[in-house]
Design a protein around this motif. Structure first.
Motif, mmCIF file in Angstrom:
data_model
loop_
_atom_site.group_PDB
_atom_site.id
_atom_site.type_symbol
_atom_site.label_atom_id
_atom_site.label_comp_id
_atom_site.label_asym_id
_atom_site.label_seq_id
_atom_site.Cartn_x
_atom_site.Cartn_y
_atom_site.Cartn_z
ATOM 1 N N VAL A 31 0.865 -1.170 0.000
ATOM 2 C CA VAL A 31 0.000 0.000 0.000
ATOM 3 C C VAL A 31 0.903 1.222 0.000
ATOM 4 C CG1 VAL A 31 -1.804 1.247 1.224
ATOM 5 C CG2 VAL A 31 -1.715 -1.245 1.356
ATOM 6 N N SER A 32 0.946 1.895 -1.121
ATOM 7 C CA SER A 32 1.793 3.086 -1.181
ATOM 8 C C SER A 32 0.924 4.318 -1.133
ATOM 9 C CB SER A 32 2.602 3.110 -2.472
ATOM 10 O OG SER A 32 3.595 2.127 -2.403
ATOM 11 N N THR A 33 1.231 5.194 -0.256
ATOM 12 C CA THR A 33 0.460 6.423 -0.188
ATOM 13 C C THR A 33 1.348 7.544 -0.659
ATOM 14 O OG1 THR A 33 1.138 7.178 1.983
ATOM 15 C CG2 THR A 33 -0.551 5.483 1.899
ATOM 16 N N LYS A 36 -1.213 13.393 -1.953
ATOM 17 C CA LYS A 36 -2.227 13.892 -2.879
ATOM 18 C C LYS A 36 -3.384 14.499 -2.108
ATOM 19 C CE LYS A 36 -1.767 10.324 -6.306
ATOM 20 N NZ LYS A 36 -2.396 9.045 -6.286
ATOM 21 N N ILE A 37 -4.531 13.917 -2.424
ATOM 22 C CA ILE A 37 -5.850 14.306 -1.943
ATOM 23 C C ILE A 37 -6.002 15.222 -0.713
ATOM 24 C CG2 ILE A 37 -6.979 12.259 -2.830
ATOM 25 C CD1 ILE A 37 -6.986 11.842 0.566
ATOM 26 N N THR A 48 -3.119 16.381 5.657
ATOM 27 C CA THR A 48 -1.827 16.187 5.050
ATOM 28 C C THR A 48 -1.602 14.699 4.808
ATOM 29 O OG1 THR A 48 -1.195 17.802 6.692
ATOM 30 C CG2 THR A 48 0.543 16.982 5.267
ATOM 31 N N THR A 49 -1.277 14.329 3.619
ATOM 32 C CA THR A 49 -0.909 12.940 3.415
ATOM 33 C C THR A 49 0.578 12.859 3.126
ATOM 34 O OG1 THR A 49 -1.568 13.115 1.134
ATOM 35 C CG2 THR A 49 -3.136 12.129 2.656
ATOM 36 N N MET A 52 4.296 6.986 1.859
ATOM 37 C CA MET A 52 4.588 5.950 2.834
ATOM 38 C C MET A 52 4.218 4.606 2.222
ATOM 39 S SD MET A 52 4.673 6.349 6.480
ATOM 40 C CE MET A 52 4.218 5.375 7.865
ATOM 41 N N PHE A 54 3.468 0.351 2.980
ATOM 42 C CA PHE A 54 2.975 -0.504 4.035
ATOM 43 C C PHE A 54 2.943 -1.934 3.510
ATOM 44 C CE2 PHE A 54 -0.849 -2.260 6.216
ATOM 45 C CZ PHE A 54 -0.400 -2.138 7.515
ATOM 46 N N ARG A 56 3.488 -6.424 4.575
ATOM 47 C CA ARG A 56 3.257 -7.325 5.702
ATOM 48 C C ARG A 56 3.832 -8.718 5.453
ATOM 49 N NH1 ARG A 56 -2.796 -7.895 7.299
ATOM 50 N NH2 ARG A 56 -2.882 -8.786 5.219
ATOM 51 N N PHE A 66 5.187 -6.007 10.224
ATOM 52 C CA PHE A 66 4.844 -4.953 9.276
ATOM 53 C C PHE A 66 6.106 -4.268 8.791
ATOM 54 C CE2 PHE A 66 0.732 -4.981 11.594
ATOM 55 C CZ PHE A 66 -0.073 -5.252 10.509
ATOM 56 N N PHE A 68 7.223 -0.787 7.190
ATOM 57 C CA PHE A 68 6.797 0.577 6.879
ATOM 58 C C PHE A 68 7.918 1.284 6.129
ATOM 59 C CE2 PHE A 68 3.865 -0.175 10.380
ATOM 60 C CZ PHE A 68 2.736 0.524 9.992
ATOM 61 N N PHE A 78 5.951 14.179 12.968
ATOM 62 C CA PHE A 78 4.882 13.557 13.736
ATOM 63 C C PHE A 78 4.870 12.049 13.577
ATOM 64 C CE2 PHE A 78 3.053 13.719 9.590
ATOM 65 C CZ PHE A 78 2.213 12.628 9.530
ATOM 66 N N ILE A 82 4.864 7.609 15.830
ATOM 67 C CA ILE A 82 3.989 6.549 15.351
ATOM 68 C C ILE A 82 4.796 5.330 14.958
ATOM 69 C CG2 ILE A 82 2.464 5.914 13.445
ATOM 70 C CD1 ILE A 82 1.561 8.814 13.330
ATOM 71 N N ARG B 184 -5.934 -2.294 -1.066
ATOM 72 C CA ARG B 184 -5.898 -1.508 -2.291
ATOM 73 C C ARG B 184 -5.167 -0.228 -1.980
ATOM 74 N NH1 ARG B 184 -9.830 2.481 -1.758
ATOM 75 N NH2 ARG B 184 -11.226 2.068 -0.037
ATOM 76 N N ALA B 185 -4.755 0.448 -3.023
ATOM 77 C CA ALA B 185 -4.003 1.679 -2.786
ATOM 78 C C ALA B 185 -4.902 2.702 -2.104
ATOM 79 C CB ALA B 185 -3.504 2.232 -4.104
ATOM 80 N N ILE B 186 -4.465 3.211 -1.013
ATOM 81 C CA ILE B 186 -5.227 4.250 -0.342
ATOM 82 C C ILE B 186 -4.283 5.379 0.032
ATOM 83 C CG2 ILE B 186 -7.097 2.908 0.656
ATOM 84 C CD1 ILE B 186 -5.234 2.985 3.240
ATOM 85 N N ASN B 187 -4.884 6.494 0.325
ATOM 86 C CA ASN B 187 -4.088 7.626 0.783
ATOM 87 C C ASN B 187 -4.397 7.827 2.250
ATOM 88 O OD1 ASN B 187 -2.823 8.908 -1.686
ATOM 89 N ND2 ASN B 187 -4.936 8.552 -2.306
ATOM 90 N N LEU B 188 -3.439 7.586 3.083
ATOM 91 C CA LEU B 188 -3.683 7.789 4.503
ATOM 92 C C LEU B 188 -3.361 9.236 4.862
ATOM 93 C CD1 LEU B 188 -2.393 4.597 6.346
ATOM 94 C CD2 LEU B 188 -4.631 5.093 5.421
ATOM 95 N N SER B 189 -4.269 9.842 5.575
ATOM 96 C CA SER B 189 -4.043 11.211 6.010
ATOM 97 C C SER B 189 -3.255 11.189 7.318
ATOM 98 C CB SER B 189 -5.372 11.909 6.246
ATOM 99 O OG SER B 189 -6.005 11.298 7.343
ATOM 100 N N GLN B 190 -2.870 12.351 7.742
ATOM 101 C CA GLN B 190 -2.147 12.467 9.007
ATOM 102 C C GLN B 190 -2.989 11.896 10.154
ATOM 103 O OE1 GLN B 190 -0.140 16.125 9.416
ATOM 104 N NE2 GLN B 190 -0.145 16.121 11.619
ATOM 105 N N TRP B 193 -2.885 8.116 10.031
ATOM 106 C CA TRP B 193 -1.634 7.558 10.557
ATOM 107 C C TRP B 193 -1.608 7.623 12.077
ATOM 108 C CZ3 TRP B 193 0.935 4.180 8.160
ATOM 109 C CH2 TRP B 193 1.077 4.230 6.775
ATOM 110 N N SER B 197 -1.356 4.357 14.774
ATOM 111 C CA SER B 197 -0.345 4.196 15.825
ATOM 112 C C SER B 197 -0.949 3.727 17.143
ATOM 113 C CB SER B 197 0.405 5.505 16.025
ATOM 114 O OG SER B 197 -0.406 6.418 16.710
ATOM 115 N N PRO B 245 1.301 4.795 22.316
ATOM 116 C CA PRO B 245 2.556 4.781 21.580
ATOM 117 C C PRO B 245 3.731 5.222 22.442
ATOM 118 C CG PRO B 245 0.883 5.761 20.258
ATOM 119 C CD PRO B 245 0.295 5.576 21.625
#
Ligand SMILES: Nc1nc2c(ncn2[C@@H]2O[C@H](COP(=O)(O)OP(=O)(O)O)[C@@H](O)[C@H]2O)c(=O)[nH]1
Ligand SMILES: [Mg+2]
Lengths: 181, 271
Positions: A31-33, A36-37, A48-49, A52, A54, A56, A66, A68, A78, A82, B184-190, B193, B197, B245
């Protein structure tokens, strides 16, 4: 018994091969982020994206590893917190064909080590390329102490990635034993 | 009749709807935490809106909606120092920098934006005072409430749906251990993330929301996204201390730690 999850973090400059390395061994599609969006409906709130990856590797019913991948620049501050939770160690990827990125790699390594004082290993990637630097020359260029492991790596090759991961895990075991005495 | 209460009991969408249908004239004040928003209406349409914590700078607003260039702003700031928005607007139009329509379009969007901020408030004391009108010197518009009401209702509907998807926030999350499913490809926001954690069978979703300072709506949205992506599963929370965390290795016991590393080594050798 609950599933225990541990992580190994892969960091390094842009284009050094982080995604490639994780893709070579992950059992799931990585899963590559990418940055963007911002959801149209959410203009009020910033979102903010961050680039990154992911991946497994399932060990058994009780244990999942995992992987990362993170670019590791300062502005992603930040994320250190995490990422360092449950982190066994980290890999710093360096593109052996691009000495102009060594300085950045060095600085990422230092930043990351300051945040997470866990074992780490440097992977001198793209060793299959004709213009790749020699591993020992890179050690000097990166100013790595002799106690720090630097491994030749071809992120596209599963066997090579396995060796890097194993070397890191051996280092982790060694450190555990060293701390005992 | 005093129109006052709390957004918890009477939503902002309901309020706007009421003002719209009754074509009210007056001022709606909403106070929540440190924020105070004032929205002025004429005959059920927005004429002016302001968040007390956000300074109103007409030139900057026009620049961010691309009606003025940044370089012009610096020059105009100097030239028209200390003018009230309405006077400034007049000078800009008379000076030929932009049209009256440009200014009104921009402000309609800006005032609507101030009202939209209220959509994410779950709590807030409100009171409506009629027939108060906006502070002098400001530029008034006439912006119908219909679009805002529809948008607010949509948000509300989303909230209802999220509540159906995640009925209880007392449940916990764990990383999904079914390999390869649903990825699937997703966009994780701050925010996403951050939530990742805290994923741990011992942390309830409520606790994660507190730790990440997300409100009920946002935590549901984030959890829903992670569920969709197949990254987490909802489980009944395990009893025991909450793990937050930190830098600790998950297993406390050294032998257990070594066993984990040895199992990883065996597994990776077998790849
Ligand atoms: N020849 C060669 N190319 C590689 C290797 N590892 C990565 N690459 C290529 O280098 C580029 C950057 O890799 P990527 O994994 O996306 O880098 P990232 O930005 O660190 O995630 C891609 O075109 C890869 O195909 C390697 O070991 N050998
Ligand atoms: Mg990448």
């Amino acid at each position: 018994m609950q599933t225990q999850t541990v992580k190994i973090v892969v960091t390094g400059p842009f284009n050094s091969g982080k995604t490639e390395l994780i893709r070579s061994v992950s059992e799931i599609d990585v899963v590559s982020t990418e940055k963007k969006i911002t959801a149209e409906a959410e203009k009020v709130k910033e979102s903010t994206t961050v680039a990154m990856d992911f991946g497994r590797i399932t060990v058994d019913d009780d244990l999942v590893l995992f992987l990362f991948g993170t670019p590791g620049q300062k502005r992603f501050d930040f994320m250190w917190e995490i990422l360092s939770e449950g982190m066994l160690g980290f890999i710093v990827m360096v593109d052996s064909t691009r000495p102009e990125t060594f300085r950045e790699a060095r600085s990422i390594l230092e930043t990351f080590h300051a945040y997470a004082p866990t074992p780490y290993i440097v992977a001198a990637n793209k060793q299959d390329c004709a213009d790749a630097w020699d591993v020992e020359d890179m050690r000097v260029a990166l100013r790595l102490d002799h106690s720090i492991k630097i491994m030749p790596c071809v992120a596209k090759k599963k066997s090579s990635v396995k060796n890097v991961l194993l070397e890191l895990l051996f280092g982790i075991l060694e450190e555990m034993d060293a701390n005992r005495s | 009749m005093a129109l006052k209460g709390n957004l918890r009991d009477f939503s902002i969408t309901q309020l706007l709807n009421l003002i719209h249908i009754a074509t009210k004239t007056g001022a709606l004040y909403v106070e929540g935490g440190s924020d105070t928003v004032a929205v002025y209406f004429r005959d059920g349409k927005i004429s002016f809106a302001q968040n007390a914590n956000q300074s109103f700078d007409l030139l900057k607003i026009l620049a961010s909606s691309k009606k003025l260039k940044r370089s012009q702003v610096v020059m105009l700031q100097e030239k028209f120092k200390d003018l009230q928005p309405a006077e400034l607007g007049l000078c800009l139009v008379n000076g030929g920098y932009l049209s009256q329509e440009d200014i009104l379009d921009t402000l309609r969007a800006y005032y609507s934006g101030v009202v939209k901020q209220l959509f994410i408030w779950e709590d807030g004391f409100f009171h409506f005072e009629g027939p108060e009108s906006a502070p002098e010197g400001n530029i008034m518009v006439r912006e119908s409430l219909e679009d805002l009401i529809v948008e607010g209702a949509r948000k509300l509907k989303e909230y209802e749906q999220l509540k159906d998807e995640i009925p209880s926030l007392e449940m916990a999350l764990k990383f999904s251990d079914r390999p390869g499913t649903n990825m699937r490809a997703i966009n994780l926001s701050q925010d996403e993330w951050r939530v990742v954690s805290y994923v741990n069978p011992k942390n309830s979703i409520t606790q994660i929301a507190h730790a990440t300072r997300l409100n009920e709506m946002d935590i549901r949205r984030v959890v829903y996204a992670l569920l969709q992506a197949g990254i987490v599963e909802i489980i009944r929370p395990a009893s025991g201390a909450v793990i937050t965390p930190g830098r600790t290795f998950v297993a406390q016991d050294r032998d257990e730690q070594k066993s984990i590393v040895n199992r990883l080594i065996d597994r990776i050798r077998a790849i």
